[in-house]
Design a protein around this motif. Structure first.
Motif, PDB file in Angstrom:
ATOM      1  N   PRO A 156       0.873  -1.179   0.159  1.00  0.00           N
ATOM      2  CA  PRO A 156      -0.044  -0.138  -0.027  1.00  0.00           C
ATOM      3  C   PRO A 156       0.748   1.158   0.177  1.00  0.00           C
ATOM      4  O   PRO A 156       2.004   1.208   0.503  1.00  0.00           O
ATOM      5  CB  PRO A 156      -0.770   0.095   1.215  1.00  0.00           C
ATOM      6  N   TYR A 157       0.204   2.382  -0.448  1.00  0.00           N
ATOM      7  CA  TYR A 157       0.880   3.599  -0.601  1.00  0.00           C
ATOM      8  C   TYR A 157       1.637   4.192   0.715  1.00  0.00           C
ATOM      9  O   TYR A 157       2.780   4.738   0.804  1.00  0.00           O
ATOM     10  CB  TYR A 157       0.235   4.491  -1.305  1.00  0.00           C
ATOM     11  N   ALA A 158       1.009   3.919   1.887  1.00  0.00           N
ATOM     12  CA  ALA A 158       1.300   4.147   3.172  1.00  0.00           C
ATOM     13  C   ALA A 158       2.540   3.552   3.610  1.00  0.00           C
ATOM     14  O   ALA A 158       3.704   4.394   4.092  1.00  0.00           O
ATOM     15  CB  ALA A 158       0.189   3.875   4.172  1.00  0.00           C
ATOM     16  N   GLU A 159       2.733   2.214   3.304  1.00  0.00           N
ATOM     17  CA  GLU A 159       3.813   1.309   3.806  1.00  0.00           C
ATOM     18  C   GLU A 159       5.028   1.894   2.672  1.00  0.00           C
ATOM     19  O   GLU A 159       6.141   2.004   3.033  1.00  0.00           O
ATOM     20  CB  GLU A 159       3.540   0.059   3.506  1.00  0.00           C
ATOM     21  N   ILE A 160       4.749   2.332   1.418  1.00  0.00           N
ATOM     22  CA  ILE A 160       5.835   2.467   0.591  1.00  0.00           C
ATOM     23  C   ILE A 160       6.315   3.799   0.893  1.00  0.00           C
ATOM     24  O   ILE A 160       7.534   4.253   0.926  1.00  0.00           O
ATOM     25  CB  ILE A 160       5.377   2.548  -0.884  1.00  0.00           C
ATOM     26  N   GLY A 161       5.421   4.668   1.415  1.00  0.00           N
ATOM     27  CA  GLY A 161       5.797   6.203   2.142  1.00  0.00           C
ATOM     28  C   GLY A 161       6.737   6.003   3.277  1.00  0.00           C
ATOM     29  O   GLY A 161       7.691   6.684   3.345  1.00  0.00           O
ATOM     30  N   GLU A 162       6.692   4.639   4.020  1.00  0.00           N
ATOM     31  CA  GLU A 162       7.433   4.840   4.917  1.00  0.00           C
ATOM     32  C   GLU A 162       8.917   4.496   4.614  1.00  0.00           C
ATOM     33  O   GLU A 162       9.925   4.796   5.190  1.00  0.00           O
ATOM     34  CB  GLU A 162       6.845   3.973   5.868  1.00  0.00           C
ATOM     35  N   ILE A 163       8.912   3.747   3.520  1.00  0.00           N
ATOM     36  CA  ILE A 163       9.937   3.059   3.110  1.00  0.00           C
ATOM     37  C   ILE A 163      11.075   4.394   2.236  1.00  0.00           C
ATOM     38  O   ILE A 163      12.267   4.342   2.378  1.00  0.00           O
ATOM     39  CB  ILE A 163       9.836   2.029   1.782  1.00  0.00           C
ATOM     40  N   LEU A 164      10.219   5.082   1.613  1.00  0.00           N
ATOM     41  CA  LEU A 164      10.912   6.016   0.652  1.00  0.00           C
ATOM     42  C   LEU A 164      10.866   7.657   1.585  1.00  0.00           C
ATOM     43  O   LEU A 164      11.214   8.662   0.856  1.00  0.00           O
ATOM     44  CB  LEU A 164      10.206   6.421  -0.482  1.00  0.00           C
ATOM     45  N   ASP A 165      10.170   7.573   2.841  1.00  0.00           N
ATOM     46  CA  ASP A 165      10.313   8.896   3.515  1.00  0.00           C
ATOM     47  C   ASP A 165       9.479   9.866   2.806  1.00  0.00           C
ATOM     48  O   ASP A 165       9.842  11.083   2.682  1.00  0.00           O
ATOM     49  CB  ASP A 165      11.545   9.419   3.950  1.00  0.00           C
ATOM     50  N   ARG A 166       8.261   9.317   2.421  1.00  0.00           N
ATOM     51  CA  ARG A 166       7.391  10.448   1.508  1.00  0.00           C
ATOM     52  C   ARG A 166       6.005   9.922   2.056  1.00  0.00           C
ATOM     53  O   ARG A 166       5.907   9.299   2.804  1.00  0.00           O
ATOM     54  CB  ARG A 166       7.546  10.119  -0.066  1.00  0.00           C
ATOM     55  N   SER A 167       5.045  10.940   1.620  1.00  0.00           N
ATOM     56  CA  SER A 167       3.874  10.769   2.273  1.00  0.00           C
ATOM     57  C   SER A 167       3.064   9.924   1.192  1.00  0.00           C
ATOM     58  O   SER A 167       3.506   9.594   0.049  1.00  0.00           O
ATOM     59  CB  SER A 167       3.156  12.119   2.189  1.00  0.00           C
ATOM     60  N   ALA A 168       1.937   9.118   1.531  1.00  0.00           N
ATOM     61  CA  ALA A 168       1.252   8.334   0.885  1.00  0.00           C
ATOM     62  C   ALA A 168       0.782   8.808  -0.565  1.00  0.00           C
ATOM     63  O   ALA A 168       0.757   8.556  -1.615  1.00  0.00           O
ATOM     64  CB  ALA A 168      -0.033   7.620   1.844  1.00  0.00           C
ATOM     65  N   ALA A 169       0.395  10.129  -0.352  1.00  0.00           N
ATOM     66  CA  ALA A 169      -0.326  10.815  -1.600  1.00  0.00           C
ATOM     67  C   ALA A 169       0.871  11.217  -2.668  1.00  0.00           C
ATOM     68  O   ALA A 169       0.587  11.026  -3.830  1.00  0.00           O
ATOM     69  CB  ALA A 169      -0.864  12.228  -1.039  1.00  0.00           C
ATOM     70  N   ASP A 170       1.979  11.379  -2.145  1.00  0.00           N
ATOM     71  CA  ASP A 170       3.368  11.805  -2.959  1.00  0.00           C
ATOM     72  C   ASP A 170       3.387  10.357  -3.536  1.00  0.00           C
ATOM     73  O   ASP A 170       3.736  10.394  -5.052  1.00  0.00           O
ATOM     74  CB  ASP A 170       4.500  12.117  -2.203  1.00  0.00           C
TER      75      ASP A 170
END
Length: 291
Positions: A137-151
């Motif tokens: 999910p985008y939220a988990e990817i955001g944690e990996i990349l230090d970005r927001s889920a929307a980004d």
């Protein structure tokens, strides 16, 4: 090896196929992917693992970040690479990346797609691979990349737009690609220019990666007529060679060995009953795992 190191190695080994597949999809190089896993192991060995609730998630984050660092450095190095750069072909029967039981996992290994992914920015590539192939999910990817889920959602949208532009060129089934590949090589060996021209789409492109180490076209060859003449010239009967059928990157391919001992892998993309892309890798540093 100490007990602690053995336990750390065991935890990494349990997730190794997935992690190797993740690093390879991000880098298009098994050699680089193996290096990333080795560096990830050293970091895993040094972390307080009692604080890590989900080793797979933690290791995925480490591998992704290490792979992106390497990808950025390599993209700069591409400017000095001799000729066309293509992904390193990897035998996948059996697969070193774990089961390829989902179409997304298999398709995301194809040479055609990996070649397209080279045109994305590193963050776009990471989001595409993590969301499309691994269904994060985008939220988990955001944690990996230090970005927001929307980004991350926006990055995936841009990546998908680029991929879809090219995806129409490699929609053929596995059996259709296998048939076209066999017919293409047979016609090239016979010097049958008419059949070759019919097999290849008018807007097709052929890429040849010799890395400056073996003879290969330095620039892409475009157009059915030029492609037909080029491959009839190098695969014609006057050239002694052996041909082995193999599965590379989840798709039918061939390994061609010439009389001088040089080897080349040959795979294609296809759509609408014609070949739309040809990928030939002869750089020996990329063929170490191909037998």
């Amino acid at each position: 090896m100490t007990t602690e190191a053995a336990e750390a190695a065991g935890a990494l080994q349990a997730h190794r196929p997935m992690l190797l597949g993740l690093a390879y999809r991000l880098l298009g190089s098994r050699h680089d992917a193996e290096d990333v896993l080795q560096e990830a192991y050293l970091r895993w060995l040094g972390v307080d693992r009692s604080t890590v609730d989900e080793p797979r998630r933690y290791l995925s984050r480490v591998v992704t970040r290490l792979a992106l660092d390497r990808l950025r450095a390599r993209q700069a190095a591409h400017e000095t690479y001799v000729g066309t750069w293509l992904p390193e072909p990897v035998p996948t029967a059996p697969s070193p990346f774990g089961p390829l039981d989902r179409a997304e996992l298999r398709d995301s290994l194809s040479t055609a797609l990996l070649h397209v992914l080279e045109r994305l920015t590193p963050p776009e590539r990471a989001v595409y691979v993590l969301h499309t192939a691994f269904e994060l999910p985008y939220a988990e990817i955001g944690e990996i990349l230090d970005r927001s889920a929307a980004d991350c959602r926006q990055l995936h949208h841009r990546a998908m737009a680029r991929v879809r532009q090219e995806q129409r060129r490699f929609t053929a089934s596995r059996s259709e690609r296998e048939r076209l590949l066999e017919a293409f090589l047979a016609a090239a060996q016979d010097g049958d220019l008419a059949t070759l021209t019919d097999l290849v789409a008018s807007d097709a492109t052929a890429w040849n990666d010799g890395g400056g180490r073996v003879r290969a076209a330095l620039n892409p060859v475009s157009g059915a007529d030029r492609i037909a003449r080029f491959y009839a010239g190098i695969y014609g009967r006057r050239h002694a060679m052996t041909v082995d059928r193999i599965e590379l990157n989840g798709e039918p391919a061939m390994v061609i060995t010439r009389a001088d001992g040089s080897r080349y892998t040959l795979s294609i993309a296809a759509a609408g009953g014609q070949i739309t892309g040809i990928y030939v890798v002869g750089n020996p540093t990329k063929l170490s795992s191909v037998d």
